[in-house]
Enzyme design. Sequence first.
Site, PDB file in Angstrom:
ATOM      1  N   PRO A 152       0.799  -1.224   0.000  1.00 30.59           N
ATOM      2  CA  PRO A 152       0.000   0.000   0.000  1.00 30.59           C
ATOM      3  C   PRO A 152       0.835   1.278   0.000  1.00 30.59           C
ATOM      4  O   PRO A 152       1.908   1.340   0.591  1.00 30.59           O
ATOM      5  CB  PRO A 152      -0.810  -0.109   1.295  1.00 30.59           C
ATOM      6  CG  PRO A 152       0.003  -0.982   2.179  1.00 30.59           C
ATOM      7  CD  PRO A 152       0.664  -1.972   1.258  1.00 30.59           C
ATOM      8  N   ASN A 153       0.298   2.243  -0.694  1.00 28.17           N
ATOM      9  CA  ASN A 153       0.824   3.608  -0.780  1.00 28.17           C
ATOM     10  C   ASN A 153       2.077   3.743  -1.635  1.00 28.17           C
ATOM     11  O   ASN A 153       2.534   4.852  -1.872  1.00 28.17           O
ATOM     12  CB  ASN A 153       1.067   4.208   0.616  1.00 28.17           C
ATOM     13  CG  ASN A 153      -0.199   4.257   1.420  1.00 28.17           C
ATOM     14  OD1 ASN A 153      -1.230   4.729   0.952  1.00 28.17           O
ATOM     15  ND2 ASN A 153      -0.151   3.738   2.639  1.00 28.17           N
ATOM     16  N   ARG A 159       4.758  11.234  -2.110  1.00 26.63           N
ATOM     17  CA  ARG A 159       4.490  10.985  -0.694  1.00 26.63           C
ATOM     18  C   ARG A 159       5.799  11.012   0.091  1.00 26.63           C
ATOM     19  O   ARG A 159       6.680  10.210  -0.142  1.00 26.63           O
ATOM     20  CB  ARG A 159       3.822   9.621  -0.518  1.00 26.63           C
ATOM     21  CG  ARG A 159       3.611   9.233   0.913  1.00 26.63           C
ATOM     22  CD  ARG A 159       2.993   7.840   1.021  1.00 26.63           C
ATOM     23  NE  ARG A 159       2.970   7.423   2.396  1.00 26.63           N
ATOM     24  CZ  ARG A 159       3.586   6.336   2.856  1.00 26.63           C
ATOM     25  NH1 ARG A 159       4.249   5.556   2.027  1.00 26.63           N
ATOM     26  NH2 ARG A 159       3.520   6.026   4.128  1.00 26.63           N
ATOM     27  N   TYR A 176      11.262   8.960   1.282  1.00 26.24           N
ATOM     28  CA  TYR A 176      11.249   7.923   0.246  1.00 26.24           C
ATOM     29  C   TYR A 176      11.913   8.360  -1.069  1.00 26.24           C
ATOM     30  O   TYR A 176      12.046   7.545  -1.974  1.00 26.24           O
ATOM     31  CB  TYR A 176       9.811   7.488  -0.049  1.00 26.24           C
ATOM     32  CG  TYR A 176       9.113   6.893   1.146  1.00 26.24           C
ATOM     33  CD1 TYR A 176       9.494   5.650   1.637  1.00 26.24           C
ATOM     34  CD2 TYR A 176       8.087   7.570   1.790  1.00 26.24           C
ATOM     35  CE1 TYR A 176       8.859   5.090   2.733  1.00 26.24           C
ATOM     36  CE2 TYR A 176       7.445   7.019   2.888  1.00 26.24           C
ATOM     37  CZ  TYR A 176       7.841   5.785   3.356  1.00 26.24           C
ATOM     38  OH  TYR A 176       7.208   5.240   4.446  1.00 26.24           O
ATOM     39  N   ASN A 186       8.021  -5.718  -1.241  1.00 27.06           N
ATOM     40  CA  ASN A 186       7.979  -4.554  -0.362  1.00 27.06           C
ATOM     41  C   ASN A 186       6.559  -4.504   0.181  1.00 27.06           C
ATOM     42  O   ASN A 186       5.659  -3.954  -0.459  1.00 27.06           O
ATOM     43  CB  ASN A 186       8.325  -3.260  -1.110  1.00 27.06           C
ATOM     44  CG  ASN A 186       8.375  -2.073  -0.168  1.00 27.06           C
ATOM     45  OD1 ASN A 186       7.828  -2.118   0.930  1.00 27.06           O
ATOM     46  ND2 ASN A 186       9.012  -1.006  -0.601  1.00 27.06           N
ATOM     47  N   ALA A 200       3.414  -0.964   4.774  1.00 25.70           N
ATOM     48  CA  ALA A 200       2.844  -0.979   6.120  1.00 25.70           C
ATOM     49  C   ALA A 200       2.392  -2.372   6.559  1.00 25.70           C
ATOM     50  O   ALA A 200       2.360  -2.661   7.755  1.00 25.70           O
ATOM     51  CB  ALA A 200       1.680   0.002   6.195  1.00 25.70           C
ATOM     52  N   HIS A 253       4.276  -4.714   9.215  1.00 22.38           N
ATOM     53  CA  HIS A 253       4.131  -4.608  10.660  1.00 22.38           C
ATOM     54  C   HIS A 253       2.770  -5.076  11.158  1.00 22.38           C
ATOM     55  O   HIS A 253       2.525  -5.041  12.356  1.00 22.38           O
ATOM     56  CB  HIS A 253       4.362  -3.153  11.085  1.00 22.38           C
ATOM     57  CG  HIS A 253       5.419  -2.481  10.285  1.00 22.38           C
ATOM     58  ND1 HIS A 253       6.764  -2.815  10.386  1.00 22.38           N
ATOM     59  CD2 HIS A 253       5.355  -1.535   9.313  1.00 22.38           C
ATOM     60  CE1 HIS A 253       7.458  -2.089   9.536  1.00 22.38           C
ATOM     61  NE2 HIS A 253       6.631  -1.306   8.879  1.00 22.38           N
ATOM     62  N   ASP A 256       1.603 -15.781   6.276  1.00 23.57           N
ATOM     63  CA  ASP A 256       1.088 -17.128   6.021  1.00 23.57           C
ATOM     64  C   ASP A 256       1.031 -17.434   4.526  1.00 23.57           C
ATOM     65  O   ASP A 256       1.297 -18.557   4.106  1.00 23.57           O
ATOM     66  CB  ASP A 256      -0.293 -17.304   6.648  1.00 23.57           C
ATOM     67  CG  ASP A 256      -0.246 -17.373   8.169  1.00 23.57           C
ATOM     68  OD1 ASP A 256       0.854 -17.515   8.739  1.00 23.57           O
ATOM     69  OD2 ASP A 256      -1.331 -17.281   8.792  1.00 23.57           O
ATOM     70  N   GLU A 296      12.617  -9.500   1.306  1.00 21.13           N
ATOM     71  CA  GLU A 296      11.852  -8.347   1.793  1.00 21.13           C
ATOM     72  C   GLU A 296      12.663  -7.083   1.547  1.00 21.13           C
ATOM     73  O   GLU A 296      13.850  -7.029   1.879  1.00 21.13           O
ATOM     74  CB  GLU A 296      11.589  -8.540   3.290  1.00 21.13           C
ATOM     75  CG  GLU A 296      10.856  -7.418   3.967  1.00 21.13           C
ATOM     76  CD  GLU A 296      10.713  -7.649   5.469  1.00 21.13           C
ATOM     77  OE1 GLU A 296      10.225  -6.725   6.139  1.00 21.13           O
ATOM     78  OE2 GLU A 296      11.103  -8.723   5.985  1.00 21.13           O
ATOM     79  N   HIS A 354      12.675  -2.711   1.768  1.00 25.39           N
ATOM     80  CA  HIS A 354      12.101  -1.443   2.246  1.00 25.39           C
ATOM     81  C   HIS A 354      12.989  -0.307   1.762  1.00 25.39           C
ATOM     82  O   HIS A 354      14.222  -0.388   1.871  1.00 25.39           O
ATOM     83  CB  HIS A 354      12.003  -1.412   3.765  1.00 25.39           C
ATOM     84  CG  HIS A 354      11.105  -2.468   4.297  1.00 25.39           C
ATOM     85  ND1 HIS A 354       9.735  -2.373   4.241  1.00 25.39           N
ATOM     86  CD2 HIS A 354      11.382  -3.675   4.840  1.00 25.39           C
ATOM     87  CE1 HIS A 354       9.207  -3.466   4.738  1.00 25.39           C
ATOM     88  NE2 HIS A 354      10.181  -4.284   5.107  1.00 25.39           N
ATOM     89  N   ILE A 355      12.388   0.728   1.253  1.00 24.83           N
ATOM     90  CA  ILE A 355      13.131   1.884   0.753  1.00 24.83           C
ATOM     91  C   ILE A 355      13.790   2.637   1.905  1.00 24.83           C
ATOM     92  O   ILE A 355      14.955   3.013   1.824  1.00 24.83           O
ATOM     93  CB  ILE A 355      12.189   2.801  -0.066  1.00 24.83           C
ATOM     94  CG1 ILE A 355      11.718   2.054  -1.323  1.00 24.83           C
ATOM     95  CG2 ILE A 355      12.881   4.112  -0.416  1.00 24.83           C
ATOM     96  CD1 ILE A 355      10.591   2.732  -2.073  1.00 24.83           C
ATOM     97  N   SER A 356      13.050   2.839   2.974  1.00 25.84           N
ATOM     98  CA  SER A 356      13.604   3.532   4.139  1.00 25.84           C
ATOM     99  C   SER A 356      14.182   2.509   5.122  1.00 25.84           C
ATOM    100  O   SER A 356      13.898   1.313   5.031  1.00 25.84           O
ATOM    101  CB  SER A 356      12.520   4.359   4.838  1.00 25.84           C
ATOM    102  OG  SER A 356      11.563   3.501   5.445  1.00 25.84           O
ATOM    103  N   ARG A 412      13.018   4.406  12.285  1.00 26.68           N
ATOM    104  CA  ARG A 412      11.715   5.074  12.300  1.00 26.68           C
ATOM    105  C   ARG A 412      10.960   4.737  13.585  1.00 26.68           C
ATOM    106  O   ARG A 412      11.539   4.276  14.554  1.00 26.68           O
ATOM    107  CB  ARG A 412      10.954   4.673  11.041  1.00 26.68           C
ATOM    108  CG  ARG A 412      11.718   5.150   9.782  1.00 26.68           C
ATOM    109  CD  ARG A 412      10.988   4.897   8.522  1.00 26.68           C
ATOM    110  NE  ARG A 412       9.714   5.606   8.514  1.00 26.68           N
ATOM    111  CZ  ARG A 412       8.758   5.369   7.626  1.00 26.68           C
ATOM    112  NH1 ARG A 412       8.934   4.449   6.684  1.00 26.68           N
ATOM    113  NH2 ARG A 412       7.636   6.048   7.664  1.00 26.68           N
ATOM    114  N   ARG A 459       7.451   0.211  13.680  1.00 24.72           N
ATOM    115  CA  ARG A 459       7.992  -0.248  12.399  1.00 24.72           C
ATOM    116  C   ARG A 459       9.199  -1.178  12.563  1.00 24.72           C
ATOM    117  O   ARG A 459       9.692  -1.739  11.594  1.00 24.72           O
ATOM    118  CB  ARG A 459       8.391   0.941  11.526  1.00 24.72           C
ATOM    119  CG  ARG A 459       7.213   1.788  11.102  1.00 24.72           C
ATOM    120  CD  ARG A 459       7.630   2.841  10.100  1.00 24.72           C
ATOM    121  NE  ARG A 459       6.632   3.865   9.952  1.00 24.72           N
ATOM    122  CZ  ARG A 459       5.572   3.796   9.155  1.00 24.72           C
ATOM    123  NH1 ARG A 459       5.379   2.727   8.408  1.00 24.72           N
ATOM    124  NH2 ARG A 459       4.708   4.796   9.088  1.00 24.72           N
TER     125      ARG A 459
END
Length: 149
Positions: free
Chosen positions: A11-12, A19, A24, A75, A78, A81, A88, A99, A101-103, A108, A112
């Site tokens: 998402p996002n 954003r 990011y 990725n 959100a 977390h 599953d 996995e 993550h950009i940040s 953070r 997170r």
Amino acid sequence: MTATLLVLNGPNLNMLGTRQPELYGHETLADVESICLRRGEVHDLAIDFRQTNHEGELIGWLHQARGKVAGVVLNPAAWTHTSVAIRDAILASELPVIEVHISNVHQREAFRHRSYISDVAVGVICGLGTHGYALAIDGFAHRLEGASR
């Protein structure tokens, strides 16, 4: 036969570039897709790149990929977390997942710092910006090269 990697975005991430660019960056999701496609070409890997804001859709993609792709660059955003369901689905898919993550999620908010994905992933890349996607594809290429020996 060329192996395929599934690159899934949660998402996002469709809002990349607009954003929170201080967090990011200014690259868009289309830029990330281009990075992935180019890196796939370098390694002779097909890239199936997708993004969704709907958790069930991402879970369905993981289910459908079982036995059909060499691995998943994920990725989860959100959902990292919050989603036991995605965790599953990764297990049910029986696919290796890296996995991304950009940040750096560990710099953070405290909530997170917990990932429901990391312990079922073969690797985790965070904090290296969109370059993390290219590194994940490199990682799969290395794994696949080792498997072919």
